[in-house]
Motif scaffolding. Structure first.
Motif, PDB file in Angstrom:
ATOM      1  N   GLU A 204       0.806  -1.220   0.000  1.00 25.04           N
ATOM      2  CA  GLU A 204       0.000   0.000   0.000  1.00 25.04           C
ATOM      3  C   GLU A 204       0.838   1.269   0.000  1.00 25.04           C
ATOM      4  OE1 GLU A 204      -2.950   2.409   3.075  1.00 25.04           O
ATOM      5  OE2 GLU A 204      -1.911   0.590   3.679  1.00 25.04           O
ATOM      6  N   VAL A 205       1.967   1.240   0.722  1.00 27.14           N
ATOM      7  CA  VAL A 205       2.763   2.454   0.881  1.00 27.14           C
ATOM      8  C   VAL A 205       3.520   2.814  -0.396  1.00 27.14           C
ATOM      9  CG1 VAL A 205       4.896   1.357   1.697  1.00 27.14           C
ATOM     10  CG2 VAL A 205       4.273   3.622   2.558  1.00 27.14           C
ATOM     11  N   PHE A 206       3.588   1.891  -1.365  1.00 23.47           N
ATOM     12  CA  PHE A 206       4.367   2.116  -2.576  1.00 23.47           C
ATOM     13  C   PHE A 206       3.521   2.578  -3.759  1.00 23.47           C
ATOM     14  CE2 PHE A 206       7.042  -0.588  -0.008  1.00 23.47           C
ATOM     15  CZ  PHE A 206       8.292  -0.009  -0.155  1.00 23.47           C
ATOM     16  N   ALA A 207       2.445   3.271  -3.485  1.00 21.28           N
ATOM     17  CA  ALA A 207       1.623   3.886  -4.526  1.00 21.28           C
ATOM     18  C   ALA A 207       0.845   5.032  -3.898  1.00 21.28           C
ATOM     19  CB  ALA A 207       0.663   2.875  -5.161  1.00 21.28           C
ATOM     20  N   PRO A 208       0.567   6.072  -4.656  1.00 19.86           N
ATOM     21  CA  PRO A 208      -0.158   7.222  -4.098  1.00 19.86           C
ATOM     22  C   PRO A 208      -1.585   6.860  -3.706  1.00 19.86           C
ATOM     23  CG  PRO A 208       0.940   7.786  -6.170  1.00 19.86           C
ATOM     24  CD  PRO A 208       0.986   6.297  -6.048  1.00 19.86           C
ATOM     25  N   GLY A 209      -2.095   7.535  -2.694  1.00 22.38           N
ATOM     26  CA  GLY A 209      -3.502   7.405  -2.326  1.00 22.38           C
ATOM     27  C   GLY A 209      -3.790   6.509  -1.151  1.00 22.38           C
ATOM     28  N   GLY A 210      -2.965   5.493  -0.926  1.00 20.30           N
ATOM     29  CA  GLY A 210      -3.176   4.590   0.184  1.00 20.30           C
ATOM     30  C   GLY A 210      -4.359   3.671  -0.022  1.00 20.30           C
ATOM     31  N   GLY A 211      -4.579   2.791   0.933  1.00 23.93           N
ATOM     32  CA  GLY A 211      -5.719   1.889   0.886  1.00 23.93           C
ATOM     33  C   GLY A 211      -5.501   0.699  -0.029  1.00 23.93           C
ATOM     34  N   VAL A 212      -6.567  -0.095  -0.184  1.00 25.37           N
ATOM     35  CA  VAL A 212      -6.468  -1.314  -0.978  1.00 25.37           C
ATOM     36  C   VAL A 212      -6.196  -1.001  -2.444  1.00 25.37           C
ATOM     37  CG1 VAL A 212      -8.952  -1.462  -1.411  1.00 25.37           C
ATOM     38  CG2 VAL A 212      -7.572  -3.551  -1.390  1.00 25.37           C
ATOM     39  N   GLU A 213      -6.678   0.152  -2.921  1.00 23.96           N
ATOM     40  CA  GLU A 213      -6.418   0.524  -4.318  1.00 23.96           C
ATOM     41  C   GLU A 213      -4.919   0.706  -4.567  1.00 23.96           C
ATOM     42  OE1 GLU A 213      -8.492   2.086  -2.327  1.00 23.96           O
ATOM     43  OE2 GLU A 213     -10.509   1.962  -3.175  1.00 23.96           O
ATOM     44  N   ALA A 214      -4.234   1.342  -3.611  1.00 28.06           N
ATOM     45  CA  ALA A 214      -2.792   1.539  -3.745  1.00 28.06           C
ATOM     46  C   ALA A 214      -2.045   0.211  -3.685  1.00 28.06           C
ATOM     47  CB  ALA A 214      -2.283   2.482  -2.660  1.00 28.06           C
ATOM     48  N   ALA A 215      -2.486  -0.684  -2.808  1.00 29.30           N
ATOM     49  CA  ALA A 215      -1.853  -2.000  -2.714  1.00 29.30           C
ATOM     50  C   ALA A 215      -2.002  -2.764  -4.028  1.00 29.30           C
ATOM     51  CB  ALA A 215      -2.476  -2.782  -1.560  1.00 29.30           C
ATOM     52  N   TRP A 216      -3.196  -2.704  -4.594  1.00 30.53           N
ATOM     53  CA  TRP A 216      -3.464  -3.373  -5.881  1.00 30.53           C
ATOM     54  C   TRP A 216      -2.603  -2.770  -6.990  1.00 30.53           C
ATOM     55  CZ3 TRP A 216      -5.642  -7.380  -8.272  1.00 30.53           C
ATOM     56  CH2 TRP A 216      -6.004  -7.264  -9.612  1.00 30.53           C
ATOM     57  N   ALA A 217      -2.550  -1.456  -7.065  1.00 38.17           N
ATOM     58  CA  ALA A 217      -1.791  -0.784  -8.126  1.00 38.17           C
ATOM     59  C   ALA A 217      -0.304  -1.082  -8.017  1.00 38.17           C
ATOM     60  CB  ALA A 217      -2.044   0.726  -8.070  1.00 38.17           C
ATOM     61  N   SER A 218       0.240  -1.039  -6.806  1.00 41.18           N
ATOM     62  CA  SER A 218       1.673  -1.292  -6.643  1.00 41.18           C
ATOM     63  C   SER A 218       1.998  -2.750  -6.926  1.00 41.18           C
ATOM     64  CB  SER A 218       2.115  -0.912  -5.229  1.00 41.18           C
ATOM     65  OG  SER A 218       1.494  -1.739  -4.258  1.00 41.18           O
ATOM     66  N   GLY A 219       1.086  -3.662  -6.585  1.00 38.79           N
ATOM     67  CA  GLY A 219       1.322  -5.070  -6.889  1.00 38.79           C
ATOM     68  C   GLY A 219       1.363  -5.334  -8.385  1.00 38.79           C
ATOM     69  N   ARG A 220       0.422  -4.750  -9.110  1.00 39.08           N
ATOM     70  CA  ARG A 220       0.423  -4.908 -10.568  1.00 39.08           C
ATOM     71  C   ARG A 220       1.675  -4.315 -11.187  1.00 39.08           C
ATOM     72  NH1 ARG A 220      -3.945  -6.154 -13.576  1.00 39.08           N
ATOM     73  NH2 ARG A 220      -3.251  -4.747 -15.206  1.00 39.08           N
ATOM     74  N   LYS A 221       2.113  -3.184 -10.646  1.00 37.78           N
ATOM     75  CA  LYS A 221       3.276  -2.508 -11.220  1.00 37.78           C
ATOM     76  C   LYS A 221       4.548  -3.337 -11.049  1.00 37.78           C
ATOM     77  CE  LYS A 221       3.429   1.911 -11.154  1.00 37.78           C
ATOM     78  NZ  LYS A 221       3.548   3.349 -10.783  1.00 37.78           N
ATOM     79  N   ILE A 222       4.730  -3.927  -9.873  1.00 41.19           N
ATOM     80  CA  ILE A 222       5.974  -4.674  -9.677  1.00 41.19           C
ATOM     81  C   ILE A 222       5.969  -5.975 -10.471  1.00 41.19           C
ATOM     82  CG2 ILE A 222       5.354  -6.023  -7.613  1.00 41.19           C
ATOM     83  CD1 ILE A 222       8.243  -5.216  -6.625  1.00 41.19           C
ATOM     84  N   VAL A 223       4.808  -6.611 -10.614  1.00 37.78           N
ATOM     85  CA  VAL A 223       4.732  -7.830 -11.434  1.00 37.78           C
ATOM     86  C   VAL A 223       5.048  -7.499 -12.888  1.00 37.78           C
ATOM     87  CG1 VAL A 223       3.155  -9.553 -12.365  1.00 37.78           C
ATOM     88  CG2 VAL A 223       3.165  -9.061  -9.923  1.00 37.78           C
ATOM     89  N   THR A 224       4.531  -6.388 -13.375  1.00 39.42           N
ATOM     90  CA  THR A 224       4.827  -5.971 -14.744  1.00 39.42           C
ATOM     91  C   THR A 224       6.319  -5.753 -14.942  1.00 39.42           C
ATOM     92  OG1 THR A 224       2.663  -4.917 -14.962  1.00 39.42           O
ATOM     93  CG2 THR A 224       4.379  -4.218 -16.494  1.00 39.42           C
ATOM     94  N   ARG A 225       6.965  -5.101 -13.978  1.00 35.75           N
ATOM     95  CA  ARG A 225       8.408  -4.862 -14.072  1.00 35.75           C
ATOM     96  C   ARG A 225       9.189  -6.168 -14.052  1.00 35.75           C
ATOM     97  NH1 ARG A 225       9.987  -0.615  -9.592  1.00 35.75           N
ATOM     98  NH2 ARG A 225      12.060  -1.150 -10.395  1.00 35.75           N
TER      99      ARG A 225
END
Length: 234
Positions: A204-225
């Protein structure tokens, strides 16, 4: 939890397993679990709270400059606790007409979510009660029955006496519920370690906005990388 259960279909998931330590080896990372079991993996992603990730990185911060920098950064970021009660009610209860209630005058109760309205079939009335972060921190280590009764009583003052008579209750002591406001970073971290192993740090802390949305977004981003960069084993 139906959504993560759907995502987990076909995967080998081990729940409620504590990782005690994480050590780099020759081309792998060695995870030591509670009880002594060891697991070797070429790539490991930490997707826990900042505080829990910090604990795992501290013993290995000297392995690579990026690990040390990530660990030091996490020590400056905060997490907020949240004591939560999920309560189910009998047939005499009627579902409120709202989805979420924020009782602004309460120093104890942060929100009441009407979980019933999430389901097409409605089913029994189900409420989720979340305490304020400060109140949660003060009562974090008190008996679960004590703060459960307090949250139900506070909600009943606003919704009616029926809230104090659930047919079933599940209480959760959420020590690291969400990132402190203003602590969010822009993107997750992917580190190539000496020897060939790779370590991802997300959450969650590795994407803006916080919350479950941020956790989801950061997870997708690292898998893509990980999938797009050289050396990844999909």
């Amino acid at each position: 939890n139906h959504f993560p259960k759907f995502l987990a279909c076909g995967l080998n998931i081990r729940r409620e397993v504590s990782v005690e330590s994480l050590m780099p080896g020759a081309g792998h990372l060695l995870l030591t679990l509670a009880g002594g079991e060891k697991i070797r993996a070429r790539q490991v992603v930490l997707a826990t709270s900042g505080t829990e990730t910090e604990r795992l990185l501290e013993p290995i911060e000297g392995v690579a400059a990026e690990v040390g920098a990530t660990h030091r950064l996490l020590t400056m970021l905060g997490n907020l606790p949240c004591l939560t009660v999920m309560a189910v009610y009998g047939s005499e209860a009627r579902s409120p007409a709202w989805d979420i209630l924020y009782p602004d005058d309460s120093k104890l109760l942060h929100l009441v979510a009407n979980d019933t309205r999430k389901r097409d079939d409605q089913g029994p009335v189900t409420l989720v009660l979340q305490a304020h972060a400060l109140w949660s921190r003060i009562h974090l280590d008190t008996e679960v029955e004590t703060w459960t009764r307090a949250l139900l009583a506070e909600a009943s003052m606003r919704l009616g006496d029926w809230v104090n008579r659930p047919t079933g209750v599940r209480s959760h002591r959420w020590r690291y519920a969400r990132a402190d406001a203003g602590s969010e970073l822009s993107q997750p971290v992917l580190i190539d370690l000496p020897g060939g192993a790779r370590l991802g740090v997300t959450g969650e802390v590795f994407a803006p906005g916080g919350g479950v949305e941020a956790a989801w977004a950061s997870g997708r981003k690292i898998v893509t990388r990980m999938l797009e960069t050289k050396g990844c084993v999909a």
